[in-house]
Scaffold this motif. Sequence first.
Motif, PDB file in Angstrom:
ATOM      1  N   ALA A  77       0.833  -1.202   0.000  1.00  0.00           N
ATOM      2  CA  ALA A  77       0.000   0.000   0.000  1.00  0.00           C
ATOM      3  C   ALA A  77       0.870   1.256   0.000  1.00  0.00           C
ATOM      4  O   ALA A  77       0.430   2.323  -0.418  1.00  0.00           O
ATOM      5  CB  ALA A  77      -0.941   0.002   1.203  1.00  0.00           C
ATOM      6  N   THR A 129      -0.857  10.972  -6.654  1.00  0.00           N
ATOM      7  CA  THR A 129      -2.151  11.309  -6.043  1.00  0.00           C
ATOM      8  C   THR A 129      -2.080  12.666  -5.344  1.00  0.00           C
ATOM      9  O   THR A 129      -2.976  13.508  -5.490  1.00  0.00           O
ATOM     10  CB  THR A 129      -2.544  10.236  -5.005  1.00  0.00           C
ATOM     11  OG1 THR A 129      -2.474   8.956  -5.632  1.00  0.00           O
ATOM     12  CG2 THR A 129      -3.939  10.459  -4.469  1.00  0.00           C
ATOM     13  N   THR A 130      -1.004  12.864  -4.589  1.00  0.00           N
ATOM     14  CA  THR A 130      -0.852  14.134  -3.866  1.00  0.00           C
ATOM     15  C   THR A 130      -0.849  15.302  -4.844  1.00  0.00           C
ATOM     16  O   THR A 130      -1.523  16.319  -4.619  1.00  0.00           O
ATOM     17  CB  THR A 130       0.463  14.115  -3.044  1.00  0.00           C
ATOM     18  OG1 THR A 130       0.433  12.959  -2.210  1.00  0.00           O
ATOM     19  CG2 THR A 130       0.631  15.359  -2.202  1.00  0.00           C
ATOM     20  N   HIS A 134      -6.415   9.760   3.855  1.00  0.00           N
ATOM     21  CA  HIS A 134      -4.961   9.951   3.916  1.00  0.00           C
ATOM     22  C   HIS A 134      -4.715  11.458   4.051  1.00  0.00           C
ATOM     23  O   HIS A 134      -5.515  12.263   3.575  1.00  0.00           O
ATOM     24  CB  HIS A 134      -4.379   9.435   2.590  1.00  0.00           C
ATOM     25  CG  HIS A 134      -2.886   9.391   2.518  1.00  0.00           C
ATOM     26  ND1 HIS A 134      -2.125  10.504   2.267  1.00  0.00           N
ATOM     27  CD2 HIS A 134      -2.014   8.355   2.639  1.00  0.00           C
ATOM     28  CE1 HIS A 134      -0.847  10.157   2.227  1.00  0.00           C
ATOM     29  NE2 HIS A 134      -0.751   8.860   2.454  1.00  0.00           N
ATOM     30  N   SER A 176      -3.051  13.315   2.430  1.00  0.00           N
ATOM     31  CA  SER A 176      -3.068  13.941   1.088  1.00  0.00           C
ATOM     32  C   SER A 176      -4.442  14.416   0.673  1.00  0.00           C
ATOM     33  O   SER A 176      -4.563  15.224  -0.249  1.00  0.00           O
ATOM     34  CB  SER A 176      -2.638  12.935   0.010  1.00  0.00           C
ATOM     35  OG  SER A 176      -1.322  12.630   0.155  1.00  0.00           O
ATOM     36  N   THR A 192     -12.036   8.973  -0.146  1.00  0.00           N
ATOM     37  CA  THR A 192     -11.185   7.909  -0.669  1.00  0.00           C
ATOM     38  C   THR A 192     -12.034   6.733  -1.163  1.00  0.00           C
ATOM     39  O   THR A 192     -13.062   6.404  -0.571  1.00  0.00           O
ATOM     40  CB  THR A 192     -10.166   7.437   0.392  1.00  0.00           C
ATOM     41  OG1 THR A 192      -9.193   6.633  -0.260  1.00  0.00           O
ATOM     42  CG2 THR A 192     -10.797   6.647   1.525  1.00  0.00           C
ATOM     43  N   ASN A 230      -6.385   3.355   3.021  1.00  0.00           N
ATOM     44  CA  ASN A 230      -5.036   2.787   3.066  1.00  0.00           C
ATOM     45  C   ASN A 230      -4.722   2.142   4.415  1.00  0.00           C
ATOM     46  O   ASN A 230      -3.678   1.522   4.562  1.00  0.00           O
ATOM     47  CB  ASN A 230      -3.972   3.850   2.742  1.00  0.00           C
ATOM     48  CG  ASN A 230      -3.938   4.978   3.745  1.00  0.00           C
ATOM     49  OD1 ASN A 230      -4.976   5.560   4.058  1.00  0.00           O
ATOM     50  ND2 ASN A 230      -2.775   5.299   4.265  1.00  0.00           N
ATOM     51  N   ASP A 242     -10.335   9.744  -4.276  1.00  0.00           N
ATOM     52  CA  ASP A 242      -8.920   9.393  -4.150  1.00  0.00           C
ATOM     53  C   ASP A 242      -8.809   7.884  -4.393  1.00  0.00           C
ATOM     54  O   ASP A 242      -9.193   7.073  -3.545  1.00  0.00           O
ATOM     55  CB  ASP A 242      -8.443   9.781  -2.744  1.00  0.00           C
ATOM     56  CG  ASP A 242      -7.041   9.262  -2.444  1.00  0.00           C
ATOM     57  OD1 ASP A 242      -6.484   8.509  -3.266  1.00  0.00           O
ATOM     58  OD2 ASP A 242      -6.512   9.596  -1.379  1.00  0.00           O
ATOM     59  N   ALA A 295      -6.022   6.096  -4.882  1.00  0.00           N
ATOM     60  CA  ALA A 295      -4.654   5.572  -4.713  1.00  0.00           C
ATOM     61  C   ALA A 295      -4.642   4.094  -4.317  1.00  0.00           C
ATOM     62  O   ALA A 295      -3.798   3.329  -4.784  1.00  0.00           O
ATOM     63  CB  ALA A 295      -3.900   6.401  -3.671  1.00  0.00           C
ATOM     64  N   GLN A 296      -5.597   3.692  -3.463  1.00  0.00           N
ATOM     65  CA  GLN A 296      -5.591   2.297  -2.997  1.00  0.00           C
ATOM     66  C   GLN A 296      -6.633   1.436  -3.715  1.00  0.00           C
ATOM     67  O   GLN A 296      -6.734   0.249  -3.421  1.00  0.00           O
ATOM     68  CB  GLN A 296      -5.851   2.241  -1.485  1.00  0.00           C
ATOM     69  CG  GLN A 296      -4.797   2.931  -0.650  1.00  0.00           C
ATOM     70  CD  GLN A 296      -3.416   2.276  -0.762  1.00  0.00           C
ATOM     71  OE1 GLN A 296      -3.272   1.133  -1.209  1.00  0.00           O
ATOM     72  NE2 GLN A 296      -2.394   3.014  -0.370  1.00  0.00           N
ATOM     73  N   SER A 319      -1.831   7.125  -8.071  1.00  0.00           N
ATOM     74  CA  SER A 319      -0.369   7.191  -8.200  1.00  0.00           C
ATOM     75  C   SER A 319       0.149   6.008  -8.989  1.00  0.00           C
ATOM     76  O   SER A 319      -0.237   4.870  -8.711  1.00  0.00           O
ATOM     77  CB  SER A 319       0.291   7.131  -6.816  1.00  0.00           C
ATOM     78  OG  SER A 319      -0.132   8.192  -6.015  1.00  0.00           O
ATOM     79  N   HIS A 352       3.141   4.657  -8.796  1.00  0.00           N
ATOM     80  CA  HIS A 352       4.025   3.745  -8.048  1.00  0.00           C
ATOM     81  C   HIS A 352       3.265   2.730  -7.206  1.00  0.00           C
ATOM     82  O   HIS A 352       3.849   1.749  -6.754  1.00  0.00           O
ATOM     83  CB  HIS A 352       5.003   4.543  -7.172  1.00  0.00           C
ATOM     84  CG  HIS A 352       4.371   5.221  -6.004  1.00  0.00           C
ATOM     85  ND1 HIS A 352       4.400   4.683  -4.747  1.00  0.00           N
ATOM     86  CD2 HIS A 352       3.677   6.380  -5.890  1.00  0.00           C
ATOM     87  CE1 HIS A 352       3.775   5.497  -3.907  1.00  0.00           C
ATOM     88  NE2 HIS A 352       3.320   6.537  -4.580  1.00  0.00           N
ATOM     89  N   LYS A 353       1.968   2.946  -7.024  1.00  0.00           N
ATOM     90  CA  LYS A 353       1.186   1.967  -6.263  1.00  0.00           C
ATOM     91  C   LYS A 353       0.569   0.918  -7.192  1.00  0.00           C
ATOM     92  O   LYS A 353      -0.091  -0.003  -6.744  1.00  0.00           O
ATOM     93  CB  LYS A 353       0.098   2.674  -5.452  1.00  0.00           C
ATOM     94  CG  LYS A 353       0.674   3.560  -4.336  1.00  0.00           C
ATOM     95  CD  LYS A 353      -0.386   4.070  -3.431  1.00  0.00           C
ATOM     96  CE  LYS A 353       0.038   5.270  -2.612  1.00  0.00           C
ATOM     97  NZ  LYS A 353       0.918   4.941  -1.476  1.00  0.00           N
TER      98      LYS A 353
HETATM   99  N1  PLP Z   1      -4.262   8.611  -0.810  1.00  0.00           N
HETATM  100  C1  PLP Z   1      -4.155   7.377  -0.313  1.00  0.00           C
HETATM  101  C2  PLP Z   1      -5.401   6.623   0.049  1.00  0.00           C
HETATM  102  C3  PLP Z   1      -2.901   6.801  -0.147  1.00  0.00           C
HETATM  103  O1  PLP Z   1      -2.794   5.571   0.339  1.00  0.00           O
HETATM  104  C4  PLP Z   1      -1.753   7.537  -0.519  1.00  0.00           C
HETATM  105  C5  PLP Z   1      -0.406   6.988  -0.303  1.00  0.00           C
HETATM  106  O2  PLP Z   1      -0.190   6.130   0.515  1.00  0.00           O
HETATM  107  C6  PLP Z   1      -1.920   8.825  -1.047  1.00  0.00           C
HETATM  108  C7  PLP Z   1      -3.186   9.331  -1.174  1.00  0.00           C
HETATM  109  C8  PLP Z   1      -0.751   9.656  -1.471  1.00  0.00           C
HETATM  110  O3  PLP Z   1      -0.115   9.059  -2.552  1.00  0.00           O
HETATM  111  P1  PLP Z   1       1.257   9.663  -3.118  1.00  0.00           P
HETATM  112  O4  PLP Z   1       2.181   9.783  -1.944  1.00  0.00           O
HETATM  113  O5  PLP Z   1       1.695   8.650  -4.117  1.00  0.00           O
HETATM  114  O6  PLP Z   1       0.943  10.978  -3.722  1.00  0.00           O
END
Ligand code: PLP
Length: 405
Positions: free
Chosen positions: A29, A93-94, A122, A124, A170, A174, A199, A201-202, A222, A224-225
């Motif tokens: 994650a 994502t950020t 998160h 972010s 979200t 995460n 969001d 990301a997850q 993102s 990288h995830k």
């Molecule tokens: N949102 C969620 C739910 C996340 O898990 C993460 C990173 O762990 C982010 C946002 C931020 O992602 P990034 O650091 O790749 O921008």
Amino acid sequence: MIDIINIRKYFPILNATVYGNPLIYLDNAATTQKPECVIQTIDELYRTGNANIHRGVHFLSEQCTEKYEQAREKIRQFINAEKTSEIIFTSGTTGSINTVASSFGERFVSAGDEIIVSEMEHHSNIVPWQLLCERKGATVKIIPFDDKGVLRIDLLDALISERTKIIAVTHASNVLGTINPVKEIIAKAHLHNIPVLVDGAQAVPHGIVDVSDLDCDFYTFSGHKIYAPTGIGILYGKEKLLEQMPPYQGGGDMISTVTFDKTTYAQLPLKFEAGTLNFIDAIALGAAIDYVNNIGRQNIIEYENKLLDYATQKMSSVEGLKIYGEANDKVAIVSFLLKDIHHLDTGMILDKKGIAVRTGTLCTEPLLAHFDKTGMVRASFAFYNTFDEIDILCENLEKILLMFK
Ligand code: PLP
């Protein structure tokens, strides 16, 4: 079907040893490991294909531009967006959420307005909105979750007011792993003409996104995830909103013409892609998407669900282990604490056995405050993890319990 032996061979780092033990990587994650095709794409481009995009008439520049735009199209298809103009490359994502908070906020948010986020976000998806609220004199309102980690969307109607300008939530937590009913949230919000940012990301790495079906206004994730490099991510936005929003940053590529009297901006998506973007990693994100498509998203969902069920059942049988996040609908994330053993102690002892888990606030201090905790341990899974790895994790958790007896 997941061909686990061949899949694991395709991720070189999974052969690594840590303190003499085979690496057991359960921190997916935070970031995922990279398959050969992604590593090779980057390697080949820097060896034989690198040139800045959108600028040159020369061969390498045109070739790179074409690959970059092909990657955009792959992502459009992957999340089922209507148009490539709605797919914006960002740093992650950020970067995507900050783009919306800043640009949408500049255009649509004023003093006295309200922004709704959830208690399980998160950082972010909290802090960019707080920064906006500080600038504009607006306020952030919170959708709480219950002790199982399920969002109280029954409270959403009461939170929405005529001052609500956007809801940011979200898709999957995460920490808790909860998959939120974002489609339902979006439908409720749209009854009041309120746009929704999701969001993802997850959620995206676990294969569950269709922005057209969700009808979300913004969707972020993102690279990288999802097995791609760091420093690249996606902002999906509905064209009609993106067109009304001012550029987030100024610079090369995002303009139509520049004079000292007046500058006009490029069409979407370039209006939001100022300067030299991380084009090599954008192309590698395209390679990662191809790879995930080849494995098959349904196969990934089925296999990871089995891993999650197995991990939940095995870990629950470790005496004194408490799992945080018991929603019915989850991605393969298990956050926990072992009795009153400090999360850092658990993480550091597991590390000495080659097991990589995440510890600490997990970038979700408000979520942890709900449980009156300052940190947790998180095991998060990908489709290259195995049932044996879960057994070894649990054996070591039992040993840690004995050490602290
Ligand atoms: N949102 C969620 C739910 C996340 O898990 C993460 C990173 O762990 C982010 C946002 C931020 O992602 P990034 O650091 O790749 O921008």
